[in-house]
Every structure is written in structure tokens, then in C-alpha cells.
Design an enzyme around this catalytic site. Structure first.
Site, short mmCIF file in Angstrom:
data_model
loop_
_atom_site.label_atom_id
_atom_site.label_comp_id
_atom_site.label_asym_id
_atom_site.label_seq_id
_atom_site.Cartn_x
_atom_site.Cartn_y
_atom_site.Cartn_z
N ASP A 183 0.86 -1.18 0.00
CA ASP A 183 0.00 0.00 0.00
C ASP A 183 0.89 1.22 0.00
O ASP A 183 1.72 1.39 0.90
CB ASP A 183 -0.91 0.00 1.23
N GLU A 267 -1.40 -1.46 -6.00
CA GLU A 267 -2.67 -0.85 -6.38
C GLU A 267 -2.53 -0.21 -7.77
O GLU A 267 -1.50 0.37 -8.08
CB GLU A 267 -3.08 0.22 -5.37
N ASP A 369 -2.68 1.20 7.13
CA ASP A 369 -2.00 0.91 5.88
C ASP A 369 -1.68 -0.58 5.75
O ASP A 369 -1.74 -1.14 4.65
CB ASP A 369 -0.71 1.72 5.79
#
Length: 429
Positions: A183, A267, A369
Site C-alpha cells: 500500500d 494498487e 496501511d
């Protein structure tokens, strides 16, 4: 396998001046070729690389300053322009500025580049028309040279070799079955699903204030003056240091991820959309005033996001993964920071703060996170295990050579009807 080797280049004053001329000629060819392509598009016609390369030969006969620079560098500029127009479109390719774009040019024939080792720290390369140029050899080349690119960053010149190192990708990763989700954020640049954080401050507070002072000094100078040139060089030197630290952090983080895990999940972030500016709305009741819509706060967030170099980390990991056999994939980031990793409950209230995640359903508590990285890993495992029917991964569509030939024939028939739009009219800049 093709890889890059970049070294600090030590040019003499004459060589640096000639390199500036080469970069200026390549910039003129780029801008003139782009304008020619747009002029043809306005008439509903098309012109490609082969026709522009033929006109370039005529232009070199008409302009002595264009004939002095290596012809292969100019041809490579047209090739890069052709690729850019094919990928982004003729109207989205931007111009090259003398002040905003540093000079850069490429020698495509690696077999004609001779490398000699001088001592433990220095070597030299013989480049066409540039002669012998010394460079600081901080690591072995380790392969056959395919081409060389000379560029300037601030006041320093560098040379990048594209090398064929003959290293085959491994059939299996050293840690089979290992996987990690990442992340990317602002408070912590990279948070892993195993609870490990990767973070670094690229510019300290004193350096940020110093850069602002140098920028104010630059704004007070007169355009075209020597004082402005020196002030711009000081700003560029400070920015180059920060950029080097960001590049170093991305390379080290990519090495850790690629060597330690067989599957790395990122991501699919659209940084350009995330950093779009918010226009302040004028207040109709107070002329000259604006409504508090958070434009200033969004501007600060945009600077923080761009400072972290999110895409550079992903790109460096993909490059390193070629040598380790790591699979790098991206997943949809929607609701990964609001979903509980234990009970899969989605609630925006579960994220109490930037660092605390407490599920409102099951009470699970974790670093926010890290919880998001675990959700990213879960989605990545499902994506990686999903069968992909149809064309195998990595296959390319064969080029339509018949269509290209027809386009060239049509260009020859109607492209040269308008005078004054060819490369023979290249302006010297």
C-alpha cells in the site's frame, strides 16, 4: 536480457559545447517534425518517419549547422517522435523547450562505440564526432553495448549504455509461494502486508526552505542575464539531489520486494487523476474573494503525492522482477482502506485515523496501511490464480505492414503538395 548502465560523464569544455549543439539540433528536428505532422493532419493527410528521414537528408545539405552533428542522432530523434505520436497521438505530444528540456541524444550503433579502461575509477568511450569521452565507471558494463545515450542533468553530463547482459530469467523464484501486498501512501511511502514499512525523507526541512529561497532569488533575476543562469543552476543542483535520493530509494525498495517475494501486488493508482488541481470557486457575495473549498489543502496533498514517487517504485520493481522471476500485478484499489481484512466488512468509519483501523463489526484492530496492504494481497492472489483464456500473456499483435505500406504510398502521393512544411525549413534554435 537488455539492461541499462548509467555513468557520470567527464566532458571537456569543447566537448560540452559540442554536446549542447547536438542537443539543440535534435530539439529543432523534434519540433519541426512535430509541426509538420500536425500540418499534415490538418489537411487530412499523414506523414511518417521514412518521408521525414528523407527530407532530413535534404535539410542537412542546406544547413551546415545541421550537417555538423551526427546524423544518427537526428534519425533517432525522428524515430522517438514517430513512437510518441503512435502511442499518444500527434496532438498530445508536447514541444521541447530549450530551457525546460535538458539536451539528450542517442548513438544507436553500439558496435561502433569503443570502450577502454583507464584505471580503477575511470574509463573512456569513443563516440561518433564527439571523440574520446571519459566517464566514471562505478560498475562493470557486463555485456555487449547496443546503444549509448548522452544527457545532461543540471550541470552534469551522463552517459547511459543499453547492454545485453546474456542473463536468462530464472525458471523459479528462490522463495516459491511467497507473496506480499503493498500500500503506497504519504505518511509511509510503502506499507507491506507483513507489517514492514519502507520510508525515507528525500528533502529535510532546511533543504526545502533553502530550495524556496533559491527559487525566490531566481524569480528576482532578469531573463537572459548571467545572474539568472547561475541562479537556475543552483536550483537545478538542489532538485537533482532530491531526485537522486528518490531514485535510490525506489531501486532499494524494488530490490527488497523482488528478491524476497514471488508475487508482488500493487494498487492500480492513477496518479495523474489523484493529483488533479482543484480550482477555487469565487465568492459571489465578495468580489475578488474565493469560497473555502479546500483548494490550498489539495495543492499540498498533490505535492506530497508527487514527492513520494509511487510510479517509480512500481516501475523499478517490474524491472528488477525480470532477474528474479517475480510476478508483479496491480489490482483495483477501491475500498481497500475501508475493508476489514478479517470479516471483510466495508465501513468508512472503521478507519479512525491515518494509522488506526478498528473494525466496527468484529472489533479487529490493525495499522490502517497494513490492513489495506493485506486486502490488496488478497485481491492479488485471486487475480493471479484466475485463468486467462485467449491470447497468452506477453503475446504481441503482429504489425500491419500492408497498412503501413499503403499509408506511405498515400503520403507520397499527397503529402508533398504543400510547400514550406518540410524538414528543409528547420529553424536554428
Amino acid at each position: 536480457m537488455l539492461t541499462g548502465r548509467k555513468y557520470r560523464l567527464g566532458l571537456t569544455e569543447e566537448q560540452a559545447e559540442f554536446a549542447e549543439r547536438i542537443g539543440g539540433a535534435c530539439r529543432s528536428v523534434w519540433n519541426t517534425g512535430l509541426e509538420q505532422r500536425r500540418a499534415f493532419r490538418r489537411r487530412g493527410a499523414f506523414i511518417g518517419y521514412h518521408d521525414q528521414a528523407g527530407q532530413l537528408v535534404e535539410a542537412k545539405g542546406a544547413f551546415e549547422w545541421l550537417a555538423d552533428v551526427p546524423g544518427h542522432c537526428l534519425q533517432q530523434t525522428l524515430i522517438d517522435l514517430d513512437r510518441a505520436c503512435a502511442r499518444y497521438g500527434t496532438w498530445k505530444v508536447r514541444w521541447k523547450s530549450r530551457t525546460g528540456d535538458a539536451p539528450s541524444f542517442r548513438f544507436p550503433e553500439g558496435g561502433k562505440i569503443t570502450i577502454e579502461r583507464l584505471n580503477r575509477c575511470w574509463a573512456r568511450a569513443k563516440l561518433p564526432k564527439l571523440g574520446w569521452a571519459r566517464f566514471r565507471i562505478t560498475r562493470p558494463l557486463g555485456g555487449k553495448i547496443k546503444n549509448a545515450t548522452v544527457s545532461r542533468d543540471g550541470r552534469y553530463w551522463s552517459i547511459s549504455f543499453l547492454v545485453e547482459d546474456s542473463i536468462a530469467p530464472p525458471e523459479r523464484h528462490t522463495s516459491p509461494g511467497s507473496a506480499v501486498g503493498t500500500d503506497r501512501g504519504v505518511a509511509k511511502i510503502v506499507s507491506r502486508s507483513d507489517g514492514v514499512f519502507h520510508h525515507r525523507v528525500f528533502a529535510r526541512d532546511r533543504e526545502v526552505e533553502h530550495i524556496k529561497k533559491l527559487q525566490r532569488d531566481l524569480a528576482r533575476t532578469q531573463k537572459g542575464s548571467r545572474r539568472r543562469t547561475l541562479a537556475a543552476a543552483r536550483v537545478a543542483d538542489m532538485v537533482r539531489r532530491v531526485r537522486s535520493r528518490r531514485r535510490d530509494f525506489a531501486a532499494k525498495t524494488a530490490h527488497t520486494l523482488a528478491t524476497g517475494f514471488e508475487l508482488v501486488v500493487f494498487e492500480a493508482l492513477r496518479t495523474k487523476n489523484m493529483t488533479a488541481a482543484v480550482e477555487p470557486r469565487p465568492d459571489p457575495r465578495r468580489p475578488g474573494a474565493f469560497l473555502p473549498n479546500g483548494a490550498a489543502a489539495k495543492s499540498g496533498l498533490n505535492r506530497s503525492i508527487l514527492d513520494k514517487g509511487w510510479y517509480r517504485i512500481e516501475l523499478a520493481t517490474r524491472s528488477k522482477a525480470r532477474y528474479t522471476g517475480t510476478s508483479v500485478i496491480t489490482v483495483d484499489p477501491a475500498y481497500t482502506s475501508q475493508t476489514c481484512n478479517v470479516c471483510t466488512m466495508v465501513d468508512r468509519k472503521s478507519r479512525e485515523s491515518q494509522a488506526v483501523f478498528r473494525c466496527t463489526s468484529c472489533g479487529h484492530t490493525d495499522h490502517a496501511d497494513v490492513n489495506a496492504a493485506k486486502n490488496i494481497l488478497t485481491a492479488g492472489r485471486a487475480e493471479h490464480a484466475r485463468p486467462r483464456p485467449g491470447v497468452r500473456a506477453g503475446a504481441r499483435k503482429p504489425p500491419n505492414r500492408v497498412g503501413r505500406k499503403a499509408n506511405r504510398q498515400a503520403t507520397a502521393a499527397q503529402g508533398h503538395a504543400t510547400a514550406g512544411t518540410g524538414l528543409a525549413g528547420i529553424p536554428r534554435s
